[in-house]
Scaffold this motif. Structure first.
Motif, mmCIF file in Angstrom:
data_model
loop_
_atom_site.group_PDB
_atom_site.id
_atom_site.type_symbol
_atom_site.label_atom_id
_atom_site.label_comp_id
_atom_site.label_asym_id
_atom_site.label_seq_id
_atom_site.Cartn_x
_atom_site.Cartn_y
_atom_site.Cartn_z
ATOM 1 N N THR A 89 8.084 12.847 -28.738
ATOM 2 C CA THR A 89 7.598 14.179 -29.105
ATOM 3 C C THR A 89 7.244 14.983 -27.853
ATOM 4 O OG1 THR A 89 6.721 13.355 -31.202
ATOM 5 C CG2 THR A 89 5.838 15.443 -30.406
ATOM 6 N N SER A 90 6.585 14.338 -26.898
ATOM 7 C CA SER A 90 6.226 15.013 -25.647
ATOM 8 C C SER A 90 7.468 15.467 -24.898
ATOM 9 C CB SER A 90 5.386 14.084 -24.763
ATOM 10 O OG SER A 90 4.180 13.729 -25.404
ATOM 11 N N LEU A 91 8.471 14.584 -24.824
ATOM 12 C CA LEU A 91 9.723 14.930 -24.142
ATOM 13 C C LEU A 91 10.374 16.145 -24.804
ATOM 14 C CD1 LEU A 91 11.875 13.558 -22.013
ATOM 15 C CD2 LEU A 91 13.102 13.068 -24.133
ATOM 16 N N ARG A 92 10.436 16.151 -26.125
ATOM 17 C CA ARG A 92 11.137 17.202 -26.851
ATOM 18 C C ARG A 92 10.370 18.524 -26.843
ATOM 19 N NH1 ARG A 92 15.016 15.158 -30.710
ATOM 20 N NH2 ARG A 92 14.234 16.522 -32.347
ATOM 21 N N MET A 93 9.111 18.511 -26.440
ATOM 22 C CA MET A 93 8.396 19.774 -26.300
ATOM 23 C C MET A 93 8.801 20.499 -25.017
ATOM 24 S SD MET A 93 4.574 19.391 -27.943
ATOM 25 C CE MET A 93 4.091 17.794 -27.296
ATOM 26 N N ILE A 94 9.395 19.777 -24.069
ATOM 27 C CA ILE A 94 9.828 20.414 -22.826
ATOM 28 C C ILE A 94 10.969 21.395 -23.094
ATOM 29 C CG2 ILE A 94 10.818 20.016 -20.528
ATOM 30 C CD1 ILE A 94 9.393 17.294 -20.522
ATOM 31 N N ASN A 95 11.913 21.023 -23.974
ATOM 32 C CA ASN A 95 13.026 21.938 -24.273
ATOM 33 C C ASN A 95 12.879 22.612 -25.633
ATOM 34 O OD1 ASN A 95 13.640 19.855 -26.006
ATOM 35 N ND2 ASN A 95 15.718 19.499 -25.228
ATOM 36 N N ARG A 96 11.656 22.564 -26.182
ATOM 37 C CA ARG A 96 11.299 23.269 -27.416
ATOM 38 C C ARG A 96 12.069 22.783 -28.639
ATOM 39 N NH1 ARG A 96 10.746 29.613 -26.877
ATOM 40 N NH2 ARG A 96 9.878 29.232 -28.961
ATOM 41 N N MET A 97 12.543 21.554 -28.609
ATOM 42 C CA MET A 97 13.058 20.973 -29.835
ATOM 43 C C MET A 97 11.894 20.638 -30.762
ATOM 44 S SD MET A 97 16.272 18.675 -28.545
ATOM 45 C CE MET A 97 16.931 18.469 -30.191
ATOM 46 N N VAL A 98 10.721 20.493 -30.175
ATOM 47 C CA VAL A 98 9.464 20.404 -30.920
ATOM 48 C C VAL A 98 8.528 21.434 -30.303
ATOM 49 C CG1 VAL A 98 7.458 18.969 -31.449
ATOM 50 C CG2 VAL A 98 9.744 17.955 -31.476
ATOM 51 N N GLU A 99 7.882 22.210 -31.140
ATOM 52 C CA GLU A 99 6.961 23.237 -30.642
ATOM 53 C C GLU A 99 5.528 22.694 -30.647
ATOM 54 O OE1 GLU A 99 7.762 25.973 -29.326
ATOM 55 O OE2 GLU A 99 9.686 26.641 -30.133
ATOM 56 N N PRO A 100 4.788 22.848 -29.554
ATOM 57 C CA PRO A 100 3.396 22.395 -29.540
ATOM 58 C C PRO A 100 2.522 23.245 -30.458
ATOM 59 C CG PRO A 100 3.894 23.612 -27.543
ATOM 60 C CD PRO A 100 5.187 23.468 -28.280
ATOM 61 N N THR A 101 1.469 22.637 -30.958
ATOM 62 C CA THR A 101 0.510 23.399 -31.762
ATOM 63 C C THR A 101 -0.703 23.794 -30.936
ATOM 64 O OG1 THR A 101 -0.318 21.251 -32.559
ATOM 65 C CG2 THR A 101 1.173 22.457 -33.995
ATOM 66 N N GLY A 102 -0.712 23.417 -29.679
ATOM 67 C CA GLY A 102 -1.797 23.809 -28.791
ATOM 68 C C GLY A 102 -1.433 23.500 -27.358
ATOM 69 N N GLY A 103 -2.045 24.232 -26.422
ATOM 70 C CA GLY A 103 -1.760 24.017 -25.006
ATOM 71 C C GLY A 103 -0.449 24.641 -24.577
ATOM 72 N N ALA A 104 0.018 24.277 -23.382
ATOM 73 C CA ALA A 104 1.241 24.870 -22.835
ATOM 74 C C ALA A 104 2.019 23.841 -22.030
ATOM 75 C CB ALA A 104 0.896 26.063 -21.943
ATOM 76 N N VAL A 105 3.357 23.948 -22.136
ATOM 77 C CA VAL A 105 4.271 23.183 -21.280
ATOM 78 C C VAL A 105 4.915 24.182 -20.331
ATOM 79 C CG1 VAL A 105 6.265 21.659 -21.177
ATOM 80 C CG2 VAL A 105 4.724 21.569 -23.160
ATOM 81 N N ARG A 106 4.852 23.904 -19.041
ATOM 82 C CA ARG A 106 5.381 24.830 -18.041
ATOM 83 C C ARG A 106 6.401 24.146 -17.140
ATOM 84 N NH1 ARG A 106 1.938 29.207 -18.238
ATOM 85 N NH2 ARG A 106 -0.165 28.774 -19.047
ATOM 86 N N ILE A 107 7.403 24.925 -16.740
ATOM 87 C CA ILE A 107 8.365 24.499 -15.725
ATOM 88 C C ILE A 107 8.228 25.448 -14.551
ATOM 89 C CG2 ILE A 107 10.788 24.136 -15.148
ATOM 90 C CD1 ILE A 107 11.325 23.503 -18.060
ATOM 91 N N ASP A 108 7.812 24.908 -13.416
ATOM 92 C CA ASP A 108 7.515 25.729 -12.230
ATOM 93 C C ASP A 108 6.570 26.876 -12.564
ATOM 94 O OD1 ASP A 108 8.950 24.151 -10.508
ATOM 95 O OD2 ASP A 108 10.769 25.359 -10.592
ATOM 96 N N GLY A 109 5.564 26.578 -13.372
ATOM 97 C CA GLY A 109 4.520 27.538 -13.686
ATOM 98 C C GLY A 109 4.830 28.476 -14.833
ATOM 99 N N GLU A 110 6.074 28.478 -15.322
ATOM 100 C CA GLU A 110 6.472 29.387 -16.392
ATOM 101 C C GLU A 110 6.433 28.669 -17.738
ATOM 102 O OE1 GLU A 110 10.186 32.389 -17.559
ATOM 103 O OE2 GLU A 110 10.370 31.000 -15.877
#
Length: 322
Positions: A43-64
């Protein structure tokens, strides 16, 4: 760099898959997510490419924040390798590799696709074959080539080598590490196998049930300094032996070469095993324990014998280093 900032994922039925995850994946390194089933690693892995959307917090790539881009656009810049390769069965190997380049208007990059096939250890003659004509290991190689085709800075790998037999798996792991040495991608890789995590990971993130992070560290740190009983038990009772793979034989005191036959150049004859000073203590211990005499011979870069060690010498060195 990929960062998870207080990331949470709760499904509609109330199940919390990931809970308050703070984690940093260094640029150009392999971070392995490992843990028991249902711990939230995939689930954590798939939140990086938004195949799963988080319900809280943020995942960032180079700050974005990854949510700043439409999912399709985001995924075109992220390589994705899954178990069983996930190839399109009706497309040739070449067309599978060119999937993302075609989506972004670079579908004529045949020469680069052929180069990628060679880099993952497949002959270019395979370009016109279909997935059903390939072995499982060959299909996984095509999956890696497809993920690399758009030259993404980030790659996600979900149990990429688990569907093949142990010998092919070892070959794929070696090929993957060679590729990473050349390309230096930022990679998040999920596995349930702690041995695979130790082989592949620059850093290992151990998840426990409920989506909590139990420990993050280098393979050596996890094997030699587990944070608690959960990590200690997950890593396994043989963690001390596996930890020898991160210690070199440099400190061994060599014994004289009594009883060892040498050729004219000083190379040993009729011995069960030889090692070099930079080899790991795990290699040396294996050699001494499987030798008929309980010994192994150290050789220099030219293969000339420089000394002898007994398995007791390895034990003595380990006692000194504690």
């Amino acid at each position: 760099m990929i960062t998870f900032e207080a990331v949470r994922k709760q499904f509609p039925d109330g199940t919390v898959a990931v809970d308050d995850l703070d984690l940093e994946l260094p640029t150009g390194r392999i971070t392995v997510f490992v843990g028991p089933s249902g711990c939230g690693k995939t689930t954590s892995l798939r939140m990086i490419n938004r195949m799963v959307e988080p319900t809280g917090g943020a995942v960032r790539i180079d700050g974005e924040d990854v949510r700043s881009k439409p999912p399709a656009e985001l995924r075109r810049g992220i390589g994705y390798v899954i178990q069983h390769a996930g190839l399109f069965p009706h497309k040739t190997v070449l067309d599978n590799v060119l999937t993302v380049p075609k989506l972004v208007g670079r579908g004529r990059e045949r020469s680069r696709a052929l180069e990628l096939l060679e880099r993952v250890g497949l002959p270019t003659a395979f370009a016109d074959r279909y997935p059903a004509q390939l072995s499982g290991g060959q299909q996984q190689r095509v999956g890696v080539a497809r993920a690399l085709a758009a030259d993404p800075p980030v790659m996600l790998m979900d149990e990429p080598f688990s569907a093949v037999d142990p010998i092919v798996r070892h070959q794929l792991q070696e090929e993957f590490l060679r590729l990473q040495g050349d390309l230096g991608k930022t990679i998040a890789l999920v596995t349930h196998d702690i041995d695979e995590a130790v082989v592949l990971g620059d850093r290992i993130a151990v998840f426990r049930e409920g989506g909590h992070l139990a420990q993050v560290g280098s393979p050596e740190e996890l094997l030699t300094r587990p944070a608690d009983d959960f990590v200690r038990n997950f890593v396994g009772r043989d963690r001390g032996y596996r930890g020898l793979g991160f210690r070199t034989a440099d400190g061994l005191v060599l014994r004289p070469l009594d009883g060892v036959r040498l050729d004219e150049a000083g190379r040993p004859l009729d011995v069960d095993g030889t090692f070099r000073a930079g080899d790991s203590l795990r290699v040396v211990l294996d050699l001494t324990l499987t030798s008929r005499t309980g010994t192994a011979v150290q050789v220099d870069g030219d293969g000339r014998a420089t000394g002898l060690v007994h398995h007791h010498d390895v034990a003595d060195l380990l006692a000194e280093r504690r």
